[in-house]
Design a protein around this motif. Structure first.
Motif, PDB file in Angstrom:
ATOM      1  N   SER A 104      44.825  46.939  40.820  1.00  0.00           N
ATOM      2  CA  SER A 104      45.347  47.357  39.514  1.00  0.00           C
ATOM      3  C   SER A 104      45.026  46.328  38.429  1.00  0.00           C
ATOM      4  O   SER A 104      44.783  46.692  37.275  1.00  0.00           O
ATOM      5  CB  SER A 104      46.858  47.614  39.593  1.00  0.00           C
ATOM      6  N   GLU A 107      41.456  46.863  37.380  1.00  0.00           N
ATOM      7  CA  GLU A 107      41.299  48.091  36.591  1.00  0.00           C
ATOM      8  C   GLU A 107      42.134  48.070  35.318  1.00  0.00           C
ATOM      9  O   GLU A 107      42.206  49.077  34.613  1.00  0.00           O
ATOM     10  CB  GLU A 107      41.682  49.301  37.455  1.00  0.00           C
ATOM     11  N   ARG A 109      45.321  48.172  34.892  1.00  0.00           N
ATOM     12  CA  ARG A 109      46.447  49.119  34.950  1.00  0.00           C
ATOM     13  C   ARG A 109      47.729  48.291  34.937  1.00  0.00           C
ATOM     14  O   ARG A 109      48.305  47.979  35.977  1.00  0.00           O
ATOM     15  CB  ARG A 109      46.323  49.994  36.187  1.00  0.00           C
TER      16      ARG A 109
END
Length: 199
Positions: A104, A107, A109
């Motif tokens: 995460s 990415e 996120r």
């Protein structure tokens, strides 16, 4: 009290009954103990299966089984018996949390990253509570039926975190090795064998 079906843990390992380092995880003190442990084990195993990480599940389960048992044997030699999957469960939970957190962050996120960081902090809080109080959060020891072993959760969690970080580093090294993208003018010049004026 020790039961004749389960010889004293340190004595059994010391006598060469090394299979007890693995089999103790699959025995439990009560139905509630079994249900909680199996529920976490099944859910975490399912998550790793869906993510295509069966090798990680097998490695984490095997390694944590051996290291938790070995650690309990060495660090708590007064223990007569050790039973339960909770050390392995902690390894699987922390492995998944670290693996997902790494992904995460890559990415960007941020919401998921924050939630996973919260999960790891909650795990640390749970272990700290168990170490300081001698009680468990999810399973009642019920009239002295068993004594909680927070050390197993610490050892299991350590295995999971270490494997999560290792899988991340390993994946980065493999991707770097198989990545044949041209990343500089000198690489391009070396491949085409003539000077590059501009890139």
């Amino acid at each position: 009290t020790p039961d004749s079906a389960y010889p004293q843990f340190p004595c059994a390992l010391g006598a060469g009954e090394l299979w007890r380092a693995v089999t103790g995880h699959w025995t439990h003190w009560s139905g509630e103990h079994l249900v909680w442990d199996l529920l976490v084990f099944a859910v975490m195993g399912g998550v790793l299966e869906v993510r295509g990480r069966r090798h990680a599940f097998l490695l984490c389960t095997g390694l944590s089984a051996l290291l938790v048992s070995g650690g309990v044997w060495v660090l708590r030699p007064e223990m007569a018996e050790y039973r339960g999957l909770s050390g392995i469960d902690c390894a699987l939970v922390t492995l998944i949390a670290v693996d997902l957190l790494r992904q995460s962050l890559q990415e960007s996120r941020w919401g998921l990253s924050l939630a996973l960081t919260g999960l790891l902090v909650a795990y640390l809080g749970k272990v700290t509570f168990e170490l300081t109080t001698g009680e468990t959060l999810f399973v009642a020891s019920g009239e002295g039926l068993f004594v909680p072993v927070p050390l197993a959760h610490v050892l299991g969690g350590t295995v999971g975190i270490a494997l999560g970080l290792l899988f991340g580093v390993g994946a980065a090294l493999v991707l770097d090795y198989v990545d044949n993208t041209i990343s500089s003018a000198s690489e391009l010049q070396r491949l085409v064998s003539f000077p590059i004026l501009a890139l």
